[in-house]
Design a protein around this motif. Structure first.
Motif, short mmCIF file in Angstrom:
data_model
loop_
_atom_site.label_atom_id
_atom_site.label_comp_id
_atom_site.label_asym_id
_atom_site.label_seq_id
_atom_site.Cartn_x
_atom_site.Cartn_y
_atom_site.Cartn_z
N ALA A 145 -7.48 0.11 1.06
CA ALA A 145 -6.42 1.00 0.59
C ALA A 145 -6.80 2.48 0.77
CB ALA A 145 -6.10 0.71 -0.87
N ALA A 146 -8.10 2.77 0.66
CA ALA A 146 -8.55 4.16 0.83
C ALA A 146 -8.29 4.65 2.25
CB ALA A 146 -10.04 4.28 0.50
N ILE A 147 -7.98 3.73 3.15
CA ILE A 147 -7.63 4.10 4.53
C ILE A 147 -6.40 5.01 4.56
CG2 ILE A 147 -6.18 2.06 4.90
CD1 ILE A 147 -7.21 1.96 7.78
N LEU A 148 -5.64 5.01 3.47
CA LEU A 148 -4.48 5.91 3.38
C LEU A 148 -4.91 7.36 3.62
CD1 LEU A 148 -1.42 5.80 2.72
CD2 LEU A 148 -2.02 6.22 0.33
N GLU A 149 -6.10 7.71 3.16
CA GLU A 149 -6.67 9.03 3.48
C GLU A 149 -7.59 8.95 4.68
OE1 GLU A 149 -8.82 11.12 0.37
OE2 GLU A 149 -9.40 12.69 1.76
N GLY A 150 -8.33 7.85 4.80
CA GLY A 150 -9.40 7.75 5.78
C GLY A 150 -8.94 7.75 7.23
N SER A 151 -7.69 7.36 7.47
CA SER A 151 -7.17 7.38 8.84
C SER A 151 -5.79 8.00 8.86
CB SER A 151 -7.10 5.97 9.42
OG SER A 151 -6.33 5.98 10.61
N LYS A 152 -5.68 9.14 9.53
CA LYS A 152 -4.36 9.79 9.62
C LYS A 152 -3.43 8.96 10.50
CE LYS A 152 -5.94 14.49 8.65
NZ LYS A 152 -5.46 14.71 7.29
N ALA A 153 -3.98 8.29 11.50
CA ALA A 153 -3.14 7.44 12.36
C ALA A 153 -2.54 6.31 11.51
CB ALA A 153 -3.96 6.87 13.52
N PHE A 154 -3.36 5.72 10.63
CA PHE A 154 -2.85 4.66 9.75
C PHE A 154 -1.72 5.20 8.88
CE2 PHE A 154 -2.54 2.85 5.55
CZ PHE A 154 -2.31 1.52 5.83
N SER A 155 -1.97 6.35 8.22
CA SER A 155 -0.97 6.83 7.26
C SER A 155 0.31 7.24 7.98
CB SER A 155 -1.53 7.96 6.40
OG SER A 155 -1.78 9.11 7.16
N LYS A 156 0.19 7.81 9.17
CA LYS A 156 1.41 8.19 9.90
C LYS A 156 2.19 6.94 10.30
CE LYS A 156 2.50 11.81 11.00
NZ LYS A 156 3.23 12.93 10.36
N ASP A 157 1.49 5.91 10.78
CA ASP A 157 2.18 4.68 11.18
C ASP A 157 2.86 4.03 9.97
OD1 ASP A 157 1.36 5.09 13.75
OD2 ASP A 157 -0.27 3.61 13.71
N LEU A 158 2.19 4.09 8.81
CA LEU A 158 2.76 3.51 7.59
C LEU A 158 4.07 4.24 7.24
CD1 LEU A 158 1.72 1.50 5.13
CD2 LEU A 158 1.58 3.67 3.91
N MET A 159 4.02 5.58 7.31
CA MET A 159 5.23 6.35 6.95
C MET A 159 6.37 6.06 7.92
SD MET A 159 3.80 10.00 5.56
CE MET A 159 2.25 10.23 6.38
N LYS A 160 6.01 5.91 9.20
CA LYS A 160 7.07 5.62 10.18
C LYS A 160 7.68 4.25 9.88
CE LYS A 160 6.86 6.57 14.84
NZ LYS A 160 6.25 6.38 16.18
N LYS A 161 6.81 3.24 9.66
CA LYS A 161 7.28 1.87 9.45
C LYS A 161 8.17 1.76 8.21
CE LYS A 161 5.45 -2.83 8.91
NZ LYS A 161 4.23 -3.64 8.87
N TYR A 162 7.82 2.50 7.15
CA TYR A 162 8.54 2.37 5.88
C TYR A 162 9.49 3.53 5.63
CZ TYR A 162 5.59 -1.63 5.07
OH TYR A 162 4.97 -2.85 5.21
N ASP A 163 9.73 4.33 6.67
CA ASP A 163 10.76 5.37 6.59
C ASP A 163 10.49 6.37 5.46
OD1 ASP A 163 13.01 6.56 7.52
OD2 ASP A 163 14.38 5.40 6.27
N ILE A 164 9.25 6.83 5.40
CA ILE A 164 8.85 7.87 4.43
C ILE A 164 8.81 9.19 5.19
CG2 ILE A 164 6.94 8.65 2.95
CD1 ILE A 164 6.24 5.57 2.66
N PRO A 165 9.52 10.23 4.68
CA PRO A 165 9.64 11.46 5.47
C PRO A 165 8.32 12.16 5.77
CG PRO A 165 10.81 11.62 3.34
CD PRO A 165 10.25 10.26 3.42
N THR A 166 8.08 12.43 7.04
CA THR A 166 6.87 13.12 7.49
C THR A 166 7.16 13.76 8.84
OG1 THR A 166 4.48 12.87 7.80
CG2 THR A 166 5.86 11.09 8.65
N ALA A 167 6.26 14.60 9.33
CA ALA A 167 6.46 15.24 10.63
C ALA A 167 6.41 14.19 11.76
CB ALA A 167 5.37 16.27 10.86
N ALA A 168 7.24 14.40 12.79
CA ALA A 168 7.19 13.53 13.97
C ALA A 168 5.81 13.63 14.61
CB ALA A 168 8.26 13.96 14.96
#
Ligand code: AMP
Ligand code: GLY
Length: 424
Positions: free
Chosen positions: A96-119
């Motif tokens: 779960a700490a990967i939410l901070e540990g990998s920016k690629a992970f967190s960006k992909d998560l936001m895209k998949k779950y439609d959480i607003p973030t920069a393209a």
């Protein structure tokens, strides 16, 4: 009960000060701690990444609850190690700490779950990144994928700068293995707000908002630092912004992690940018902010142990978070030259001025006791001077007054922490 805190900066001092207020706690240990933490806890000379030694220490000393303050041990799986040893611990597991540990992970998560973030786009090879950049809109933001002490972000105004950035991150490995992968992100403009939250896997409870000042010099000039000062609450975090984030960001993030089989317990720190198109997530952190903790925790009315235990136990829905109806400002006293190079070992004087003053705090970040038992500077960020006030302006005046009570050679601070408040 006995509590162990892992870390040794200003954030951990603020956590320790809150833990010390708990009527349930008899003894606090901190590994490795610092000179200021040593006045309220017993400092243990074990590094935050020495998981085996920390687990052995916790078992031998019958620690009831361990709080992990820092990002590196969380990303490295310290919580999993403590849990495997049957020890109760506050913080996200490795998955779960990967939410901070990998920016690629967190960006992909936001895209998949439609959480607003920069393209954004992610890249594994510098050549792919370079050809993408040829046609990208400027300015553009490059981010090393992994943990880089908050420094792995480059904002590039020109194509040449962006190309040089790809080389720095992916080829020269300026941020180490954090640069094996890279995120290229749309540049956003707006005010930044830090929102910290407690999470128990299902339920999320939001703390009072804060704002950091990351650049080294007044007027947001100079290099990015770990943070030069904070204020809480942020006047820009309006009820409308809060309502939007509750609907589109906070619970969705917790649910997304659960749906991915990465149940999240601990603190989620939402770095938000309030853009013209609404709030968007700049970044997630898996821990309290530093120096956000230094302005948020002193204003929290709850017993911190009750809240953190509820996170570990999955009973956070039974807690109501309460914050004082006031404000706090933290001014970081740094060593001149930070974040590049600076001298250490100068005696710090004046801390006795804080002894009898309610609402004033001298949180230690980079300090240690020298061989003569004197408190000396031992880092770039030395102290975080926090003061409360009825409102932000009063808190700001109080914090800057208190910053003058302290002296040490090469003392450096920004003079415009919370200046945005005056303009609001
Ligand atoms: P991060 O570590 O991702 O929070 O990035 C550090 C800082 O870089 C942020 O606090 C922002 O000031 C800035 N930043 C990061 N991403 C962006 C972006 N997409 N647009 C504009 N500024 C950004
Ligand atoms: N103050 C920003 C951080 O802790 O990452």
């Amino acid at each position: 009960m006995k509590v162990l805190i892992v870390g040794g900066g200003g954030r951990e001092h603020a956590i320790a000060a809150s833990v010390a207020k708990s009527s349930r706690v008899d003894k606090i240990y901190c590994a490795p701690g610092n000179a200021g933490i040593g006045t309220i806890a017993e400092c243990v000379p074990i590094g935050a990444m020495e998981f085996d030694r920390l687990v052995s220490f916790a078992k031998e000393n019958e620690i009831d609850f361990t709080i992990i303050g820092m990002d590196d041990p969380l990303a490295g799986g310290i919580v999993d190690e403590f849990e495997a040893a049957g020890l109760k611990v506050f913080g996200p597991r490795k998955n779960a700490a990967i939410l901070e540990g990998s920016k690629a992970f967190s960006k992909d998560l936001m895209k998949k779950y439609d959480i607003p973030t920069a393209a954004y786009e992610t890249f594994d090879h510098p050549n792919d990144a370079l050809s993408y950049l040829e046609h990208a809109k400027l300015p553009i933001v490059l981010k090393a994928d992994g943990l880089a002490l908050g420094k792995g972000v480059l904002i590039c105004q020109t194509l040449e700068e962006a190309k040089a950035g790809v080389k720095e991150i992916m080829e020269d490995k300026k941020f180490g293995s954090a640069g094996n992968h890279m995120v290229v992100e749309e540049f956003m403009t707006g005010r930044e707000v830090s929102v910290l939250s407690f999470v128990d896997g299902k339920t999320i409870q939001i703390m009072s908002s804060a704002q950091d000042h990351k650049r080294a010099k007044d007027g947001d000039e100079g290099l990015n630092t770990g943070g030069m000062g904070t204020f809480s609450p942020s006047p820009f975090y309006t009820p409308e912004v809060d309502a939007f984030c509750r609907e589109h960001i906070y619970q969705k993030t917790v649910d997304a992690m659960a749906a991915e089989g990465r149940e999240y317990k601990g603190v989620i720190f939402f770095g938000l940018m309030l853009t013209e198109d609404g709030p968007k997530v700049l970044e997630y952190n898996a821990r309290f902010g530093d120096p956000e903790a230094q302005v948020v925790l002193p204003r929290m009315k709850n017993d911190i142990i009750d809240v953190m235990e509820a996170c570990a136990d999955g009973t956070l829905d039974q807690i109501e978070l309460e914050f004082e109806d006031n404000a706090a400002v933290c001014v970081v006293l740094a060593s001149a030259g930070y974040p590049v190079s600076y001298e250490k070992g100068f005696e710090i004087k004046g801390e006795e001025n804080f002894a009898d003053k309610d609402g004033y705090y001298c949180f230690h970040a980079g300090t240690k006791l020298n061989e003569n038992g004197k408190v000396v500077t031992n880092g770039g960020r030395v102290l975080g001077i926090t003061a409360k006030g009825a409102g932000l302006k009063e808190a700001r005046a109080n914090a800057y007054a208190a910053a003058e009570w302290i002296s040490f050679d090469n003392k450096y601070m920004r003079h415009d922490i919370g200046k945005a408040i005056d303009e609001a």
